[in-house]
Scaffold this motif. Structure first.
Motif, PDB file in Angstrom:
ATOM      1  N   LEU A  44       1.798   8.411  -2.491  1.00  0.00           N
ATOM      2  CA  LEU A  44       0.517   7.750  -2.941  1.00  0.00           C
ATOM      3  C   LEU A  44       0.379   9.892  -3.902  1.00  0.00           C
ATOM      4  CD1 LEU A  44      -2.002   6.629  -3.971  1.00  0.00           C
ATOM      5  CD2 LEU A  44      -2.461   7.409  -1.824  1.00  0.00           C
ATOM      6  N   LYS A  68      -6.280  -1.146  -5.397  1.00  0.00           N
ATOM      7  CA  LYS A  68      -4.591  -1.324  -5.111  1.00  0.00           C
ATOM      8  C   LYS A  68      -4.598  -2.049  -3.630  1.00  0.00           C
ATOM      9  CE  LYS A  68      -0.518   0.849  -5.645  1.00  0.00           C
ATOM     10  NZ  LYS A  68      -0.118   0.007  -6.531  1.00  0.00           N
ATOM     11  N   TRP A  75      -9.363   3.587  -7.727  1.00  0.00           N
ATOM     12  CA  TRP A  75      -8.262   2.426  -8.108  1.00  0.00           C
ATOM     13  C   TRP A  75      -7.466   2.104  -6.988  1.00  0.00           C
ATOM     14  CZ3 TRP A  75      -3.214   4.559  -6.085  1.00  0.00           C
ATOM     15  CH2 TRP A  75      -1.829   4.156  -7.410  1.00  0.00           C
ATOM     16  N   ARG A  76      -7.737   2.933  -5.774  1.00  0.00           N
ATOM     17  CA  ARG A  76      -7.180   2.350  -4.250  1.00  0.00           C
ATOM     18  C   ARG A  76      -7.385   1.732  -3.913  1.00  0.00           C
ATOM     19  NH1 ARG A  76      -7.663   8.047  -0.629  1.00  0.00           N
ATOM     20  NH2 ARG A  76      -6.462   6.548   0.747  1.00  0.00           N
ATOM     21  N   ARG A  77      -9.587   1.404  -4.123  1.00  0.00           N
ATOM     22  CA  ARG A  77      -9.832  -0.304  -3.279  1.00  0.00           C
ATOM     23  C   ARG A  77      -9.541  -1.039  -4.461  1.00  0.00           C
ATOM     24  NH1 ARG A  77     -15.208   0.765  -1.617  1.00  0.00           N
ATOM     25  NH2 ARG A  77     -16.137  -0.712  -3.090  1.00  0.00           N
ATOM     26  N   ASP A 114      -7.137   1.386   5.507  1.00  0.00           N
ATOM     27  CA  ASP A 114      -6.927  -0.293   5.076  1.00  0.00           C
ATOM     28  C   ASP A 114      -7.596  -1.299   4.920  1.00  0.00           C
ATOM     29  OD1 ASP A 114      -5.690  -1.313   6.394  1.00  0.00           O
ATOM     30  OD2 ASP A 114      -3.494   0.200   5.104  1.00  0.00           O
ATOM     31  N   VAL A 165       1.091  -1.210  -0.135  1.00  0.00           N
ATOM     32  CA  VAL A 165       0.050   0.100   0.370  1.00  0.00           C
ATOM     33  C   VAL A 165       1.219   1.345  -0.181  1.00  0.00           C
ATOM     34  CG1 VAL A 165      -1.629   0.966   1.324  1.00  0.00           C
ATOM     35  CG2 VAL A 165      -1.632  -1.269   1.466  1.00  0.00           C
ATOM     36  N   TRP A 224     -10.905   7.738  -8.262  1.00  0.00           N
ATOM     37  CA  TRP A 224      -9.073   8.150  -7.796  1.00  0.00           C
ATOM     38  C   TRP A 224      -9.749   6.942  -5.999  1.00  0.00           C
ATOM     39  CZ3 TRP A 224      -7.747  10.845  -2.479  1.00  0.00           C
ATOM     40  CH2 TRP A 224      -6.568  10.729  -2.220  1.00  0.00           C
ATOM     41  N   TYR A 225     -10.758   6.521  -5.698  1.00  0.00           N
ATOM     42  CA  TYR A 225     -10.865   5.804  -4.176  1.00  0.00           C
ATOM     43  C   TYR A 225     -11.066   4.271  -4.786  1.00  0.00           C
ATOM     44  CZ  TYR A 225     -10.762   8.516  -0.635  1.00  0.00           C
ATOM     45  OH  TYR A 225     -10.041   9.395   0.232  1.00  0.00           O
TER      46      TYR A 225
END
Ligand code: OAD
Length: 243
Positions: A38, A70, A66-68, A101, A29, A63-64
């Motif tokens: 990030l 990842k 993409w983060r989720r 996370d 992460v 964006w979220y």
């Protein structure tokens, strides 16, 4: 240094731990600041705000999403597991995390406070109801509540207050613990950053684990320079050895 820290941990009846993005770095992460941070690619200051969401909810949700995706591919690392193990041997314990996370819970931590929310939960912008949204990738961007209103991530954005209950529990643990462990946080974002100082002011022993110096490094009792995934398991092993 590890032996000294392990002895302090073994002697403490009440332990509080504060973690930041660095504890999940070895899981893959990205951290917010520093090399590979990030923010270099995405300028989180411009996206993680109520204003950005009001202006362009689609962009913020992309964006979220993409983060989720990842984070969904990441697993707890030895640092998360060591903290779950520490909880199981400590009489009084609270793990306070700034991370969203969910990796601490996945590693088995239960006496846990999430100061900045959780990326797997969403909140209705009209009804304020909170629910789980595990879909990866999201079926619809931006996602909507059954009532038709937009959903938002159930996380704390810049300019927003922290959940009152979570902050109260964290503050109480900082005020009453005998040992405060700070792991993988740059200690730049308030109010989380003040917790180790509150503990120190009340006489607790403060131990920091971080590969780099932070603004509180010169104030702590023991500074262990290195990666959390290496230092924390070694600390737990040394704690057992010193029994
Ligand atoms: P940062 O990205 O600011 O700091 C990460 C810290 O982890 C740095 O001090 C690194 O040196 C350290 N680090 C890197 N790799 C490590 C490793 N393997 N083991 C141990 N430490 C390591 O992240 P946070 O301090 O968590 O809030 O940032 C705090 C808050 O700033 C976040 O929760 C987020 C952000 O704004 C919100 O979004 C509200």
């Amino acid at each position: 240094m590890i032996t000294e820290a392990a002895k302090r941990i073994r002697e403490a009846r009440a332990i509080a731990v504060l973690t930041g993005a660095g504890v999940s770095a070895e899981s893959g992460v990205p951290t917010f600041r520093g090399e590979g941070g990030l923010w270099r690619q995405f300028r989180a200051e411009d996206l993680a705000t109520p204003g950005a969401f009001a202006r362009d909810p689609r962009l913020v949700w992309e964006w979220y999403d993409w983060r989720r995706q990842k984070i969904a591919a990441c697993r707890p690392n030895p640092a998360h597991h060591a903290l779950a193990a520490l909880e199981s041997v400590a009489a009084e314990f609270l793990l306070i995390t700034q991370n969203i996370d969910d990796l601490h819970r996945k590693a088995g931590s239960r006496r846990l406070v999430e100061l900045h929310g959780n990326i797997w939960r969403v909140r209705c912008t009209r009804e304020a109801t909170v629910s789980a949204l595990p879909d990866v990738p999201l079926a619809e961007i931006p996602p909507r509540c059954g009532c038709g209103a937009l959903l938002r991530p159930d996380v704390v954005w810049f300019g927003e207050s922290l959940p009152v209950d979570a902050l109260e529990r964290a503050m109480q643990a900082a005020e009453t613990c005998e040992l405060f462990l700070v792991v993988g946080t740059s200690t730049l974002v308030q109010p989380a950053a003040s917790l180790p100082l509150v503990a120190k002011g009340r006489g607790a022993v403060v131990i920091e684990v971080n590969p780099d110096p932070t603004p509180i490094s010169h104030l702590v009792d023991v500074s262990l320079q290195g990666k959390a995934g290496e230092i924390l398991p070694a600390l737990l092993a040394a704690r057992r050895g010193s029994a």
